[in-house]
Design an enzyme around this catalytic site. Structure first.
Site, PDB file in Angstrom:
ATOM      1  N   HIS A 139       1.406   9.958  -6.741  1.00 46.72           N
ATOM      2  CA  HIS A 139       0.616  10.254  -5.545  1.00 46.72           C
ATOM      3  C   HIS A 139       0.581  11.771  -5.342  1.00 46.72           C
ATOM      4  O   HIS A 139       1.560  12.467  -5.624  1.00 46.72           O
ATOM      5  CB  HIS A 139       1.233   9.556  -4.324  1.00 46.72           C
ATOM      6  CG  HIS A 139       0.337   9.624  -3.118  1.00 46.72           C
ATOM      7  ND1 HIS A 139       0.249  10.737  -2.324  1.00 46.72           N
ATOM      8  CD2 HIS A 139      -0.532   8.716  -2.603  1.00 46.72           C
ATOM      9  CE1 HIS A 139      -0.638  10.512  -1.364  1.00 46.72           C
ATOM     10  NE2 HIS A 139      -1.124   9.287  -1.505  1.00 46.72           N
ATOM     11  N   SER A 187      -9.262   8.706   2.700  1.00 50.35           N
ATOM     12  CA  SER A 187      -9.956   8.445   3.966  1.00 50.35           C
ATOM     13  C   SER A 187     -10.924   7.274   3.884  1.00 50.35           C
ATOM     14  O   SER A 187     -12.014   7.321   4.464  1.00 50.35           O
ATOM     15  CB  SER A 187     -10.649   9.719   4.467  1.00 50.35           C
ATOM     16  OG  SER A 187      -9.692  10.735   4.695  1.00 50.35           O
ATOM     17  N   GLU A 234      -7.895   9.618  -6.369  1.00 54.27           N
ATOM     18  CA  GLU A 234      -7.780  10.100  -5.000  1.00 54.27           C
ATOM     19  C   GLU A 234      -8.006  11.604  -4.963  1.00 54.27           C
ATOM     20  O   GLU A 234      -7.074  12.381  -5.250  1.00 54.27           O
ATOM     21  CB  GLU A 234      -6.381   9.805  -4.451  1.00 54.27           C
ATOM     22  CG  GLU A 234      -6.012   8.351  -4.431  1.00 54.27           C
ATOM     23  CD  GLU A 234      -4.944   8.075  -3.379  1.00 54.27           C
ATOM     24  OE1 GLU A 234      -5.233   7.320  -2.453  1.00 54.27           O
ATOM     25  OE2 GLU A 234      -3.849   8.637  -3.482  1.00 54.27           O
ATOM     26  N   GLU A 237       0.942  13.550  -2.860  1.00 51.00           N
ATOM     27  CA  GLU A 237       2.035  14.091  -2.028  1.00 51.00           C
ATOM     28  C   GLU A 237       3.316  14.236  -2.856  1.00 51.00           C
ATOM     29  O   GLU A 237       4.104  15.153  -2.644  1.00 51.00           O
ATOM     30  CB  GLU A 237       2.239  13.193  -0.796  1.00 51.00           C
ATOM     31  CG  GLU A 237       1.091  13.362   0.195  1.00 51.00           C
ATOM     32  CD  GLU A 237       0.775  12.150   1.046  1.00 51.00           C
ATOM     33  OE1 GLU A 237       1.597  11.227   1.136  1.00 51.00           O
ATOM     34  OE2 GLU A 237      -0.329  12.122   1.624  1.00 51.00           O
ATOM     35  N   ASN A 294      -1.032   2.083   1.459  1.00 48.19           N
ATOM     36  CA  ASN A 294       0.093   3.003   1.277  1.00 48.19           C
ATOM     37  C   ASN A 294       0.566   3.435   2.665  1.00 48.19           C
ATOM     38  O   ASN A 294      -0.080   4.256   3.313  1.00 48.19           O
ATOM     39  CB  ASN A 294      -0.372   4.216   0.449  1.00 48.19           C
ATOM     40  CG  ASN A 294       0.696   5.280   0.337  1.00 48.19           C
ATOM     41  OD1 ASN A 294       1.870   5.035   0.627  1.00 48.19           O
ATOM     42  ND2 ASN A 294       0.296   6.472  -0.081  1.00 48.19           N
ATOM     43  N   LYS A 330       3.117   5.116   3.427  1.00 50.13           N
ATOM     44  CA  LYS A 330       3.826   6.401   3.388  1.00 50.13           C
ATOM     45  C   LYS A 330       5.135   6.298   4.181  1.00 50.13           C
ATOM     46  O   LYS A 330       5.739   5.230   4.228  1.00 50.13           O
ATOM     47  CB  LYS A 330       2.919   7.529   3.904  1.00 50.13           C
ATOM     48  CG  LYS A 330       1.543   7.511   3.235  1.00 50.13           C
ATOM     49  CD  LYS A 330       0.782   8.771   3.444  1.00 50.13           C
ATOM     50  CE  LYS A 330      -0.629   8.597   2.928  1.00 50.13           C
ATOM     51  NZ  LYS A 330      -1.357   9.832   2.817  1.00 50.13           N
TER      52      LYS A 330
HETATM   53  C1  PEP Z   1      -3.354   7.914   0.389  1.00 55.31           C
HETATM   54  O1  PEP Z   1      -2.439   8.561   0.853  1.00 55.31           O
HETATM   55  O2  PEP Z   1      -3.196   7.328  -0.696  1.00 55.31           O
HETATM   56  C2  PEP Z   1      -4.609   7.853   1.131  1.00 55.31           C
HETATM   57  C3  PEP Z   1      -5.675   7.416   0.523  1.00 55.31           C
HETATM   58  O3  PEP Z   1      -4.554   8.254   2.436  1.00 55.31           O
HETATM   59  P1  PEP Z   1      -5.767   8.212   3.503  1.00 55.31           P
HETATM   60  O4  PEP Z   1      -6.465   6.888   3.360  1.00 55.31           O
HETATM   61  O5  PEP Z   1      -5.111   8.366   4.836  1.00 55.31           O
HETATM   62  O6  PEP Z   1      -6.674   9.346   3.162  1.00 55.31           O
END
Ligand code: PEP
Length: 249
Positions: free
Chosen positions: A93, A210, A165, A95, A9, A11
């Site tokens: 997501h 992460s 997530e 966000e 992703n 973003k």
């Molecule tokens: C995400 O935004 O879906 C995500 C998993 O971000 P990150 O790996 O940076 O935590």
């Protein structure tokens, strides 16, 4: 047997130059049994499609409207994603939920519009830190998923992906431990099984939050972790490839 899936992703990051470089880096020496997928920003889809042409790496969009066309300024239709060769679409997501106020019901409408138009939704779910600390993780995740299952009805559940997530792990450097991830993934699979055991068995559940090369192997080794949704590390070709490699082991 579920084929692992690793999805990057990106973003709201990148430029045409950096995207060319990133894709060159991903394609050079990529070796994995996992299915690999990237979610670039909408405006770069055409470029990404050209750069990935002839490669096994797939692409999709990070969000789509539940409407198909018309006066919806700033939105992108599932039909447009389909027209440009996308197979998967990310929805829900955290966000989108926290910054743009998308509700479980909004996400469910998008899910239906995608499936009805031949796209595969990657449905993101997850709890905040406060919800985890108050013991509400599975209550929150179950409500996010059940809203979609109720709206979709059994006929729309042939092919979709869930990305678990935990919100507190996204972009923070904090990762769920392999045991924490497995516990929620197993609960999600049990919830799907209450609906339809064969759907539960075939539906891939990705972990996101992460994920990096140094924690990917252990996370992916969990029985119910079928791959990863990768944010930050998907912008670094070597890291993304290392995670793809870990998923295909
Ligand atoms: C995400 O935004 O879906 C995500 C998993 O971000 P990150 O790996 O940076 O935590």
């Amino acid at each position: 047997m579920r084929q692992p899936l690793v999805a990057g992703n990106w973003k709201m990051n990148g430029s045409s130059d950096s995207i060319r470089e990133l894709i060159d880096g991903i394609l050079s020496g990529l070796e994995t049994k996992a299915e690999v997928l990237v979610f670039p920003p909408h405006v770069y889809i055409q470029q990404v499609r050209d750069l990935l042409s002839g490669s096994p790496v797939k692409y999709g969009v990070q969000n789509a409207s539940d409407k198909l066309s018309g006066a919806y300024t700033g939105e992108v239709s599932p039909l447009m994603a389909k027209d440009l060769g996308c197979e998967y679409v990310l929805i829900g997501h955290s966000e989108r939920r926290s910054i743009y106020g998308e509700t479980d019901a909004d996400v469910a409408e998008k899910f239906c519009a995608l499936v009805d138009n031949g796209l595969v939704p990657v449905l993101c779910v997850g709890e905040t830190l406060e919800e985890r600390e108050s013991g509400a993780t599975m209550k929150v995740v179950a409500e996010q998923i059940n809203t979609v299952l109720r709206a979709a009805g059994s006929e729309r559940l042939a092919n979709f992906v869930i990305a678990y997530e935990p919100v507190w792990a996204i972009g923070t450097g904090l990762t769920a431990s392999p045991e924490q991830a497995q516990e929620v993934h197993a609960d999600i699979r049990a919830l799907l099984a209450e609906n339809d055991p064969s759907m539960a068995d075939r539906t891939r559940i990705l972990y996101g939050g992460s994920m990096k090369p140094d924690n990917a192997v252990e996370l992916m080794a969990q029985t119910d972790v079928d791959g990863g949704l990768i944010g930050g590390a998907s912008l670094v070709a070597a890291d993304f490839k290392a995670i793809c490699h870990a998923a295909g082991q």
